[in-house]
Design a protein around this motif. Sequence first.
Motif, mmCIF file in Angstrom:
data_model
loop_
_atom_site.group_PDB
_atom_site.id
_atom_site.type_symbol
_atom_site.label_atom_id
_atom_site.label_comp_id
_atom_site.label_asym_id
_atom_site.label_seq_id
_atom_site.Cartn_x
_atom_site.Cartn_y
_atom_site.Cartn_z
ATOM 1 N N UNK A 77 0.851 -1.195 0.000
ATOM 2 C CA UNK A 77 0.000 0.000 0.000
ATOM 3 C C UNK A 77 0.884 1.242 0.000
ATOM 4 N N UNK A 78 1.513 1.547 -1.133
ATOM 5 C CA UNK A 78 2.480 2.648 -1.171
ATOM 6 C C UNK A 78 1.823 4.024 -1.098
ATOM 7 N N UNK A 79 2.590 4.951 -0.571
ATOM 8 C CA UNK A 79 2.187 6.347 -0.495
ATOM 9 C C UNK A 79 2.450 7.034 -1.832
ATOM 10 N N UNK A 80 1.558 7.954 -2.216
ATOM 11 C CA UNK A 80 1.792 8.812 -3.383
ATOM 12 C C UNK A 80 1.701 10.254 -2.911
ATOM 13 N N UNK A 81 2.823 10.978 -2.843
ATOM 14 C CA UNK A 81 2.795 12.322 -2.265
ATOM 15 C C UNK A 81 2.072 13.358 -3.117
ATOM 16 N N UNK A 82 1.902 13.085 -4.422
ATOM 17 C CA UNK A 82 1.332 14.099 -5.314
ATOM 18 C C UNK A 82 -0.091 13.801 -5.753
ATOM 19 N N UNK A 83 -0.522 12.545 -5.681
ATOM 20 C CA UNK A 83 -1.849 12.161 -6.179
ATOM 21 C C UNK A 83 -2.620 11.476 -5.062
ATOM 22 N N UNK A 84 -3.443 12.216 -4.312
ATOM 23 C CA UNK A 84 -4.176 11.623 -3.187
ATOM 24 C C UNK A 84 -5.037 10.427 -3.588
#
Length: 381
Positions: A317-324
């Motif tokens: 479940x990776x984080x995406x800092x630019x695309x919520x």
Amino acid sequence: MISRKTFLKSVAGAVAVAGLGGGMAEAAPRRRLRGGVAYDTGVLHAAGDPLSRARWSKGQLEREIRVIADELHCPSITAFGTEIGRLAETTSTALRRGMEVYVQPRLYDHPQDQVLEHLAEAARRAERLRHGDDVKFVAGCEHLLFTPGIVPGETYPERIANMATIPPEEWPKIMDRLAGFLARAADVARRNFRGRITYASIGGAEPVDWNLFDIVGIDYYPYFATDAEYTKDLAQYRKWNKPVVVLEFGSCTFTGAAQAGGMGWDIVDYGQVPPRIKPGHVRDEREQAAHLARLLRVFGTAGIQGAHVYTFIAPNLPHHPARPEYDYDMASYGLVKTLRERHEDENSPYRFERKQSFAALARHNHGHAGIFTEPARETGQ
């Protein structure tokens, strides 16, 4: 998908019918409780699918266990997963760092005899690693949901969905089947492991005969508005006059996640390609951190012997800092967020950054109080 609230309501009557309460609960001893963590070594969710941790290496394992021991100051971990080799490797690594280990094999949606064979092999490996009481064995996780033949349904999502339509008169039969399987699981554990054993039960929903086990083990995700309500709810587990250990508790990373409890993961719409976070959800690390700190305080007041935050890391479940809309870490219970080099590729190398919940657990275990602050944006791999 049935909500956890609906699920618990569906089986509430069955718990009473089973009549598996112990004696009167003694007054809860107040104590300071240092929190541990649950550590995912990779779970096989369906035949043909990859493990929940696609990437695995000795170096990665040692780095993460070092962080758990040295930065989070955790006294223990629950090591869970499907591959017995990974469970053994994790156990050995954690023991070298001075932590105790609850070894929890998981094999979902396989025939019961295969589940028991898997338990037996995991127990034998755990016994070879045990020195005194530093290793405990967990005879599976939430068999009501994850093991076929107890609730109707071929897969655990089908069984969870079916629970909303099971008539009340069927629940006693279901609980009889659960009791029969748990007795077999406990027997397998006893024959292959000489240390203390427990079981990861669904808190409030599985009426377990804890006479079969040495430790009362619960996965605990209810939400109450007041600490007093939590303390009252937790008192039921002390009726057996045995140590009570919370093998899982926690919160996802969005506003409202604490109340969503064990269903917080259900904010991802997997019907879309690529999957998307369902509209209306906002990332909120502070709520996750506050919830963990609150429950650790409550558990200490309620006399719980040990508690493991679910979970240290969730690379799937990776984080995406630019695309919520692609920030899958919002649906993660992880104390750290993973950032993949290639966000869409589950085999991609990744690094992790510590979340506010990480700082909250570290502060609690180190004996510091105070407000939550944004942790340093360090990376782990």
